[in-house]
Design a protein around this motif. Structure first.
Motif, mmCIF file in Angstrom:
data_model
loop_
_atom_site.group_PDB
_atom_site.id
_atom_site.type_symbol
_atom_site.label_atom_id
_atom_site.label_comp_id
_atom_site.label_asym_id
_atom_site.label_seq_id
_atom_site.Cartn_x
_atom_site.Cartn_y
_atom_site.Cartn_z
ATOM 1 N N ARG A 23 105.246 47.244 -130.541
ATOM 2 C CA ARG A 23 104.210 47.233 -129.510
ATOM 3 C C ARG A 23 104.796 47.286 -128.098
ATOM 4 N NH1 ARG A 23 98.973 44.165 -131.421
ATOM 5 N NH2 ARG A 23 98.927 44.859 -133.578
ATOM 6 N N HIS A 24 104.050 47.913 -127.221
ATOM 7 C CA HIS A 24 104.472 48.028 -125.819
ATOM 8 C C HIS A 24 103.634 47.088 -124.957
ATOM 9 C CE1 HIS A 24 105.803 49.673 -122.021
ATOM 10 N NE2 HIS A 24 104.529 49.814 -121.653
ATOM 11 N N TYR A 25 104.328 46.352 -124.074
ATOM 12 C CA TYR A 25 103.674 45.466 -123.119
ATOM 13 C C TYR A 25 104.302 45.724 -121.747
ATOM 14 C CZ TYR A 25 102.290 43.029 -127.383
ATOM 15 O OH TYR A 25 101.789 42.724 -128.632
ATOM 16 N N GLU A 26 103.482 45.973 -120.772
ATOM 17 C CA GLU A 26 103.972 46.285 -119.426
ATOM 18 C C GLU A 26 104.732 45.082 -118.863
ATOM 19 O OE1 GLU A 26 104.781 48.946 -116.613
ATOM 20 O OE2 GLU A 26 103.423 49.378 -118.282
ATOM 21 N N GLY A 27 105.957 45.330 -118.390
ATOM 22 C CA GLY A 27 106.757 44.263 -117.797
ATOM 23 C C GLY A 27 107.337 43.292 -118.802
ATOM 24 N N LEU A 28 107.503 43.741 -120.025
ATOM 25 C CA LEU A 28 107.937 42.853 -121.104
ATOM 26 C C LEU A 28 109.349 42.317 -120.884
ATOM 27 C CD1 LEU A 28 107.370 41.710 -123.988
ATOM 28 C CD2 LEU A 28 108.485 43.767 -124.871
ATOM 29 N N LEU A 29 109.510 41.005 -121.098
ATOM 30 C CA LEU A 29 110.812 40.341 -121.119
ATOM 31 C C LEU A 29 111.151 39.962 -122.551
ATOM 32 C CD1 LEU A 29 110.350 37.948 -118.049
ATOM 33 C CD2 LEU A 29 111.440 40.198 -118.075
ATOM 34 N N GLU A 30 112.425 39.862 -122.835
ATOM 35 C CA GLU A 30 112.877 39.454 -124.162
ATOM 36 C C GLU A 30 113.345 38.005 -124.120
ATOM 37 O OE1 GLU A 30 112.548 41.187 -126.849
ATOM 38 O OE2 GLU A 30 112.048 43.148 -126.000
ATOM 39 N N GLY A 31 113.170 37.320 -125.222
ATOM 40 C CA GLY A 31 113.607 35.934 -125.320
ATOM 41 C C GLY A 31 114.565 35.730 -126.478
ATOM 42 N N HIS A 56 115.835 33.548 -116.946
ATOM 43 C CA HIS A 56 115.306 32.193 -116.849
ATOM 44 C C HIS A 56 115.646 31.413 -118.123
ATOM 45 C CE1 HIS A 56 112.801 33.778 -113.539
ATOM 46 N NE2 HIS A 56 112.667 34.828 -114.338
ATOM 47 N N LEU A 57 115.990 30.141 -117.944
ATOM 48 C CA LEU A 57 116.317 29.265 -119.071
ATOM 49 C C LEU A 57 115.278 28.155 -119.152
ATOM 50 C CD1 LEU A 57 118.629 28.842 -121.210
ATOM 51 C CD2 LEU A 57 119.457 27.031 -119.677
ATOM 52 N N PHE A 58 114.769 27.922 -120.363
ATOM 53 C CA PHE A 58 113.754 26.898 -120.575
ATOM 54 C C PHE A 58 114.248 25.883 -121.603
ATOM 55 C CE2 PHE A 58 111.597 30.677 -119.130
ATOM 56 C CZ PHE A 58 110.721 30.186 -118.168
ATOM 57 N N GLY A 59 113.961 24.604 -121.331
ATOM 58 C CA GLY A 59 114.339 23.531 -122.243
ATOM 59 C C GLY A 59 113.291 22.441 -122.251
ATOM 60 N N GLU A 244 103.724 30.742 -119.625
ATOM 61 C CA GLU A 244 102.903 30.073 -118.619
ATOM 62 C C GLU A 244 103.654 29.959 -117.297
ATOM 63 O OE1 GLU A 244 99.625 26.979 -118.925
ATOM 64 O OE2 GLU A 244 101.432 25.741 -118.816
ATOM 65 N N ARG A 245 104.948 29.676 -117.362
ATOM 66 C CA ARG A 245 105.731 29.557 -116.124
ATOM 67 C C ARG A 245 105.914 30.907 -115.435
ATOM 68 N NH1 ARG A 245 110.184 26.410 -114.627
ATOM 69 N NH2 ARG A 245 109.118 24.712 -115.705
ATOM 70 N N LEU A 246 106.261 31.941 -116.186
ATOM 71 C CA LEU A 246 106.606 33.235 -115.604
ATOM 72 C C LEU A 246 105.408 34.131 -115.357
ATOM 73 C CD1 LEU A 246 109.743 34.052 -117.801
ATOM 74 C CD2 LEU A 246 109.708 33.076 -115.491
ATOM 75 N N GLN A 247 104.309 33.894 -116.100
ATOM 76 C CA GLN A 247 103.128 34.763 -116.016
ATOM 77 C C GLN A 247 103.508 36.220 -116.273
ATOM 78 O OE1 GLN A 247 99.636 33.797 -115.441
ATOM 79 N NE2 GLN A 247 100.693 31.969 -116.210
ATOM 80 N N ARG A 248 104.392 36.385 -117.265
ATOM 81 C CA ARG A 248 104.859 37.707 -117.687
ATOM 82 C C ARG A 248 104.857 37.731 -119.215
ATOM 83 N NH1 ARG A 248 109.056 40.021 -114.418
ATOM 84 N NH2 ARG A 248 109.364 41.559 -116.095
ATOM 85 N N PRO A 249 104.735 38.908 -119.820
ATOM 86 C CA PRO A 249 104.859 38.976 -121.276
ATOM 87 C C PRO A 249 106.301 38.718 -121.716
ATOM 88 C CG PRO A 249 104.067 41.071 -120.369
ATOM 89 C CD PRO A 249 104.380 40.187 -119.220
#
Length: 730
Positions: A23-31, A56-59, A244-249
């Protein structure tokens, strides 16, 4: 409202289906996850590299709500922050646009631990070295169940047989690995994913974020087998925090080796039996103690324990029983749901024990088992009456006939004796039987007190009917059978019936797609709603009907005493497997497999044939070749599909199967559940067939060539060793 394609599995068959990785999502980031390298220890410090722009790092400190995965109990943190309990536990989620840069950054993270002595096995867990991992004794859950008078039963016994049987891990090997994507939309955090239970993911997000402005949507899912019941929460919780923090996919898709190493597995179980036989060769008492390896956290182990406990005696009417089960904490990947949910382990151990008892009393296993079958007027292990008619005798007769079991057993007796020196014996054939059951729906009264499923039918003005339910099609054919229930109930064309995509923003909570409950529980609600819509049909007008679960009056359960109907209904099966064993190498060829089932009445026999074949093949792999072992560092030695061997099409013959019609009045068109049932007996039947071929007893699975050779030649090796030692001494 999005609906499932009405051309059944057409998109999947043609390659048009869009899975998460497609699937394609505009502005997609990978985790990607940073995982613990320590099996047990306290986190002392962490060295984090400077994050380039856009990474970005989340913990744990980034969680706005509770840092927990709400899987039954609140004990498994979404991000480890104080301690780690297994290699691979999630500590951080690193997010950015380039997966290669993410991997480089992950390599630069350094976490320092104060290590403690890990416990990988149940025996090590009981030893409490360096103290308890959980509570004071490492016991996550325990229960005891009794029937009759165990002391009086053993007083009647003239022979007492003791035996330990065990099973190991099993990996799901679904075609599509774990994956999901999250994005903000209309003020909500939305997660789409490869999942079985959208409302589980919905709840998990809400707990971590501290609010209910969330939504979970199931995408086309490339198989689950239970592995996508609890584990999607492990991805979804941290993912929701990042989105929620980044407001990005943001998307997380596990590589196959990561999936095999760190996702949940089938529970290893060990059963110890102490069985009393009277002068007539009847079982008069049975004491069972079993232990399950839960891994680092409870997850679903308590429910697996309850199923194993309440069905411990399988399909047999034993008058005096005592069962005690424990779920133990270890420093391994948490074990979770897998097709059968404890029943395949229980079935293998109980059927194997019954085979061995039969041989010791000099009786054919099929006849011995039949003599101990539950009858329609029996009392179950949990003290309830049998609801409806049991057809175990009819099923047994049918599977023995299909497989020519009795003829082949007689002919096999004239094969060259395996004896103690069987290298020259070539190949030997054996045939084995397993009879089994599976309780449908959640254990006890949980369908009524916890889940309370609800469904809706939405009729459009043009007469199109949409089914709204949260149950998912993960390959078992639900998207067709649900539609057929409505079409046949209302006598309307199948193409006028649509199924809504399982989306928690649209559909009601009809409960998870687990426990063989989708047809029995939810399908019945859909049928009742269809009947009401038919009676109240208004041509040209939109209408909506909702139906809520109410348990049948006969279904009574006491969770405190574990007495009553352990399940609303029970399905039954019988498998026969025929093998040929190379007596020199221990290699086995499966040359025949047969299956007969009581699932009430099949809604679509062709769809269920797929369940029969797939479930039996999966069970044969569990019994024969699917070996998964921990190494000395507490990680699985098998990390790829080259290491973890599953059956191929060349390993399994055509499967002969049949259904015994036994309609259940509280199921749609008389149907009961059956998807899990088909996995329960194959491993036990395979092991019994190998035993019959080699003339040796086997008490654990998988029955690999190495294990067969060990059974055949262990005595010779020991004697040879003594002779060599004697020669040296002289």
């Amino acid at each position: 409202m999005d609906t499932v394609n009405t051309r059944f599995k057409w998109a999947e068959a043609t390659g048009e289906a869009k899975y998460i990785a497609d699937r394609h999502y505009e502005g997609l980031l990978e985790g990607r996850f940073y995982r613990s390298s320590c099996p047990r220890g306290v986190i002392k410090s962490a060295k984090i590299p400077a994050m380039p722009e856009g990474y970005h790092l989340f913990g744990a400190n980034d969680v706005p709500g509770q840092n927990v995965l709400p899987i039954v109990e609140i004990d498994w943190p979404a991000f480890a922050d104080k301690e780690v309990r297994f290699v691979g536990q999630v500590i951080y989620l690193l997010v950015g646009p380039d997966p290669d840069v993410i991997e480089q950054l992950l390599q630069q993270i350094e976490v320092e631990y104060s290590p403690l002595t890990p416990a990988y096995t149940i025996e090590q867990s009981k030893a409490l070295i360096d103290g308890a991992i959980h509570s004071t004794d490492n016991v996550l859950d325990t229960h005891t169940l009794t029937k009759g008078d165990i002391d009086e039963g053993f007083a009647q016994a003239v022979t007492i047989i003791e035996e330990t049987c065990s099973t190991g891990y099993q990996e799901h090997i679904y075609l599509e690995t774990q994956g999901c994507v999250g994005y903000p939309k209309d003020g909500k955090i939305v997660i789409e994913g490869s999942m079985q239970c959208p409302f589980y993911v919905h709840h998990c997000m809400a707990v971590l974020l501290g609010h209910d402005r969330v939504r979970a949507i199931q995408c086309p899912t490339g198989g689950g087998f239970g592995g996508k019941e609890d584990y999607p929460d492990v991805l979804a919780g941290p993912l929701a925090v990042a989105v929620e923090r980044l407001q990005r996919p943001v998307r997380i898709v596990l590589e196959r080796s990561e999936d095999i190493q760190f996702t949940s597995k089938r529970h290893p179980v060990e059963f110890h039996y102490r069985t009393g036989i009277d002068a007539d060769g009847n079982i008069v008492a049975m004491e069972l103690n079993f232990d399950i390896n839960s891994g680092a956290y409870l997850s679903l182990s308590g429910i697996v324990l309850q199923r194993s406990l309440t069905t411990a005696t399988n399909v047999y009417d034993i008058p005096n029983v005592r069962v005690e089960g424990h779920a133990w904490t270890t420093n391994t990947v948490p074990t979770g749901a897998f097709r059968g949910f404890g029943s395949p382990q229980n079935c293998f151990c109980m059927e194997t024990h019954m085979n061995h008892i039969a041989k010791k009393v000099g009786e054919d296993p099929a006849a011995f088992k039949q003599r101990h079958f539950l009858k329609s007027d029996s009392t179950t292990l949990t003290g309830s009456k049998i609801f409806g008619d049991l057809v175990l005798d009819e099923m047994l007769e049918r599977v023995l006939s299909l497989s020519e079991y009795n003829t082949k057993t007689t002919l096999n007796a004239f094969q060259p004796d395996s004896g103690e020196h069987c290298q020259g014996s070539g190949k030997r054939k054996g045939i084995g039987l397993a009879v089994f059951q599976h309780g449908c729906g959640f254990a006890g009264d949980l369908e009524d007190t916890l889940v309370r499923a609800r469904v809706r039918l939405n009729k459009l003005a043009d007469g199109t009917i949409r089914i709204l339910a949260s149950n998912t099609d993960i390959g078992q054919g639900l998207s067709l059978t649900f539609r057929k229930i409505v079409a046949e109930t209302m006598n309307r064309p199948l193409e006028t019936i649509q199924l809504a995509v399982p989306d928690t923003g649209i559909v009601p909570d009809s409960g998870p797609t687990v426990a063989s409950r989708s047809i029995l529980i939810v399908g019945y609600l859909i049928e009742k709603a269809a009947q009401k819509l038919q009676l109240n049909w208004q041509e040209g007008e939109p209408q909506e009907i909702e139906e809520i679960y109410r348990k049948p009056d006969y279904h009574v359960w006491d969770q405190t005493t574990y007495q009553g109907n352990a399940y609303q209904a029970t399905s039954y099966g019988a498998n026969v497997v025929e093998v040929e064993v190379d007596m020199a190498t221990g290699e086995t060829d499966i040359i025949g497999a047969w299956a007969v089932y009581d699932i009430g009445r099949a809604i679509d026999p062709v769809v269920f044939k797929g369940q029969i074949d797939g479930g039996l093949v999966q069970a044969l792999g569990y019994g024969s070749c699917e070996k998964m072992e921990l190494n000395k560092d507490g990680v699985f030695a098998q990390k790829t599909m080259a290491d973890y061997v599953i059956p191929t099409s060349l390993d399994v013959p055509a499967i002969g199967s049949d259904l015994v019609d036994n309609p259940y009045p509280f199921g749609p068109n008389g149907a009961k559940g059956g998807g899990e049932l088909t996995h329960n007996g194959g491993a036990a039947a395979f092991a019994a067939a190998v035993e019959a071929a080699i003339g040796k007893t086997l008490s654990s699975i998988p029955v690999t060539p190495e294990k067969i050779c060990q059974a055949l030649y262990a005595g010779e090796t020991a004697e040879a060793g003594k002779a060599v030692e004697g020669g040296k001494a002289k």
